[in-house]
Design a protein around this motif. Structure first.
Motif, PDB file in Angstrom:
ATOM      1  N   LYS A 193      37.064  47.982  35.956  1.00  0.00           N
ATOM      2  CA  LYS A 193      37.825  48.590  37.054  1.00  0.00           C
ATOM      3  C   LYS A 193      38.813  47.585  37.634  1.00  0.00           C
ATOM      4  CE  LYS A 193      34.284  51.867  38.628  1.00  0.00           C
ATOM      5  NZ  LYS A 193      33.385  52.246  39.746  1.00  0.00           N
ATOM      6  N   PHE A 194      38.334  46.364  37.820  1.00  0.00           N
ATOM      7  CA  PHE A 194      39.201  45.324  38.376  1.00  0.00           C
ATOM      8  C   PHE A 194      40.362  45.028  37.426  1.00  0.00           C
ATOM      9  CE2 PHE A 194      40.309  40.803  38.622  1.00  0.00           C
ATOM     10  CZ  PHE A 194      40.729  40.726  39.936  1.00  0.00           C
ATOM     11  N   LYS A 195      40.069  44.858  36.146  1.00  0.00           N
ATOM     12  CA  LYS A 195      41.114  44.519  35.176  1.00  0.00           C
ATOM     13  C   LYS A 195      42.148  45.636  35.030  1.00  0.00           C
ATOM     14  CE  LYS A 195      38.414  41.332  32.313  1.00  0.00           C
ATOM     15  NZ  LYS A 195      37.863  41.056  30.965  1.00  0.00           N
ATOM     16  N   TYR A 196      41.676  46.876  34.935  1.00  0.00           N
ATOM     17  CA  TYR A 196      42.606  47.995  34.760  1.00  0.00           C
ATOM     18  C   TYR A 196      43.491  48.174  35.992  1.00  0.00           C
ATOM     19  CZ  TYR A 196      39.711  49.301  30.755  1.00  0.00           C
ATOM     20  OH  TYR A 196      39.026  49.305  29.565  1.00  0.00           O
ATOM     21  N   VAL A 256      43.436  33.726  38.459  1.00  0.00           N
ATOM     22  CA  VAL A 256      42.513  32.816  37.785  1.00  0.00           C
ATOM     23  C   VAL A 256      41.860  33.507  36.601  1.00  0.00           C
ATOM     24  CG1 VAL A 256      40.405  31.462  38.050  1.00  0.00           C
ATOM     25  CG2 VAL A 256      42.102  31.501  39.882  1.00  0.00           C
ATOM     26  N   GLU A 257      41.757  32.800  35.477  1.00  0.00           N
ATOM     27  CA  GLU A 257      41.077  33.298  34.291  1.00  0.00           C
ATOM     28  C   GLU A 257      39.942  32.351  33.918  1.00  0.00           C
ATOM     29  OE1 GLU A 257      41.343  36.059  32.788  1.00  0.00           O
ATOM     30  OE2 GLU A 257      43.143  36.888  33.734  1.00  0.00           O
ATOM     31  N   PRO A 258      38.782  32.904  33.642  1.00  0.00           N
ATOM     32  CA  PRO A 258      38.397  34.297  33.813  1.00  0.00           C
ATOM     33  C   PRO A 258      38.370  34.681  35.283  1.00  0.00           C
ATOM     34  CG  PRO A 258      36.464  32.969  33.372  1.00  0.00           C
ATOM     35  CD  PRO A 258      37.653  32.042  33.207  1.00  0.00           C
ATOM     36  N   PRO A 259      38.509  35.964  35.581  1.00  0.00           N
ATOM     37  CA  PRO A 259      38.624  36.402  36.980  1.00  0.00           C
ATOM     38  C   PRO A 259      37.415  35.988  37.815  1.00  0.00           C
ATOM     39  CG  PRO A 259      39.172  38.183  35.474  1.00  0.00           C
ATOM     40  CD  PRO A 259      38.585  37.078  34.632  1.00  0.00           C
TER      41      PRO A 259
END
Length: 319
Positions: free
Chosen positions: A62-65, A86-89
Motif C-alpha cells: 500500500k505504501f509503495k503503490y 530512504v531505501e529500503p523504506p
C-alpha cells in the motif's frame, strides 16, 4: 529404515510490483498531482483503499503503490517529508496517511464537516437524499457513531417530524432496516398528501365563499342603517314637494331652499348630502334633526344656526 522428511507446501511466489501496478490502473486508481480541495484528496484516498482491499495488498505494498502514484506537486511535497526517499523504506502506510491528511485534509476542514453532520436535517430532501448526505458526513463523526444503535438514533433525529414519529418507537439497531422503513413510510405519505391537499383546498374555498357572503350581507345591512339626510318620513316629504313643484312654478317663488350639509366626525368628511329644494318647514325639521342626531362641531352648529336664521328671516319678509 530412514524417516522421510515431511512434505512441504509449495512456496507461492508473490506477484511482481509491476504486475500489481497494472492491476491498480485496471481497477480505476489514478495519479494524484495535488489539490487545494480537501474533498478531492479524500476521494483519492478512498479510491485507493477500495482497490487495495480488492487486491489484498499488504501494508508495505500500500505504501509503495501510493507513493508511486504521486505526481508533480504531490510528489514534490512528498520529497520534503523526512526519510521519505530512504531505501529500503523506513516509513509505513500509516505514516503516509498521517502526512497526507495533514497536508491535504486539514483539521479545520474535518471540524467543519463534523458540524455539518451534527446539524444535518432532512427538511425538504427525500429519504434517499438525506441518507446519502448522512452517510457521506458520518465519516467525520468518529466515535459519535461507535455502535449501530447510535447511528440509527442520529439518523432518526434528523428525519422530518411526520416520519420520525412513526419510526422512533421501533428502536432500530439495524441501519438498513431503518432506511427501508423510512422509504416505505415516505412512499405512503406521498400517495396520501395529494388527496389531503385537495381536501384542504376545497375547505379553503368554502370558507372564502362563506366569508364573502357574510361581508356582503353585513355591508348591505350597514347601508340601510345609515341615514344622513333625516328620517324616512322627512325624506318622503322633501321628495313629494320636489316632484310637486317640478314643471309648474319656479322653485324660488315657492319659498323653497337648496342646501348642502357636510357631516363632520373626527375632522374627516364622511358624507356630502345634497338636499333638493324643500319647503321651509321641512328645512327647519332637517336642521333640528342635524342638531340632535349628529355629533356636531362648534363650526357646524354655528353654520346651521346662521343658515336657519337667514332662511327664517327671508320667509318672514315674504309673508
Amino acid at each position: 529404515m530412514p524417516t522421510q522428511a515431511p512434505l512441504q507446501a509449495p512456496i507461492v511466489q508473490p506477484q511482481t510490483l509491476a504486475r500489481q501496478y497494472d492491476k491498480l490502473i485496471k481497477y480505476g486508481t489514478t495519479e494524484f498531482k495535488g489539490t487545494v480541495d480537501p474533498l478531492e484528496a479524500e476521494q483519492w484516498l478512498e479510491g485507493m483503499d477500495r482497490v487495495f482491499k480488492k487486491l489484498h495488498c499488504t501494508e508495505e505494498l500500500k505504501f509503495k503503490y501510493s507513493v508511486s502514484l504521486l505526481q508533480e506537486d504531490a510528489y514534490a511535497w512528498w520529497k520534503t517529508i523526512p526519510y521519505s526517499l530512504v531505501e529500503p523504506p523506513v516509513l509505513s502506510w500509516d505514516n503516509f496517511l498521517r502526512e497526507f491528511r495533514q497536508k491535504y485534509v486539514p483539521d479545520a476542514y474535518v471540524d467543519q464537516k463534523l458540524q455539518e453532520f451534527l446539524s444535518l436535517k432532512q427538511d425538504s430532501k427525500t429519504v434517499a437524499e438525506y441518507e446519502r448526505e448522512f452517510s457521506r458526513l458520518s465519516h467525520y463523526a468518529g466515535s459519535l457513531l461507535s455502535t449501530s444503535r447510535e447511528k440509527c438514533k442520529r439518523f432518526e433525529t434528523g428525519l422530518k417530524p411526520s416520519l420520525r414519529m412513526q419510526v422512533v418507537g421501533f428502536r432500530h439497531n439495524n441501519f438498513s432496516e431503518l432506511i427501508s422503513q423510512a422509504l416505505e413510510l415516505e412512499r405512503i405519505e406521498s400517495e396520501v398528501t395529494p388527496v389531503k391537499e385537495k381536501i384542504e383546498k376545497i375547505e379553503k374555498l368554502e370558507k372564502e365563499k362563506s366569508r364573502k357572503a357574510v361581508d356582503q350581507s353585513s355591508s348591505g345591512a350597514t347601508g340601510k342603517k345609515k341615514n344622513f339626510g333625516g328620517t324616512s318620513r322627512d325624506r318622503g316629504r322633501g321628495q313629494g314637494s320636489t316632484s310637486g313643484s317640478q314643471g309648474t312654478v319656479n322653485q324660488k317663488e315657492q319659498g323653497s331652499a337648496s342646501v348642502r350639509v357636510y357631516i363632520m366626525r373626527h375632522g374627516k368628511k364622511l358624507k356630502l348630502l345634497t338636499l333638493w329644494p324643500v319647503h321651509s318647514l321641512s328645512l327647519i325639521k332637517m336642521y333640528l334633526y342635524c342638531l340632535i342626531q349628529v355629533l356636531p362641531t362648534p363650526m357646524l352648529v354655528l353654520a346651521l344656526l346662521v343658515s336657519l336664521l337667514f332662511r327664517v328671516s327671508k320667509w318672514v319678509l315674504r309673508c
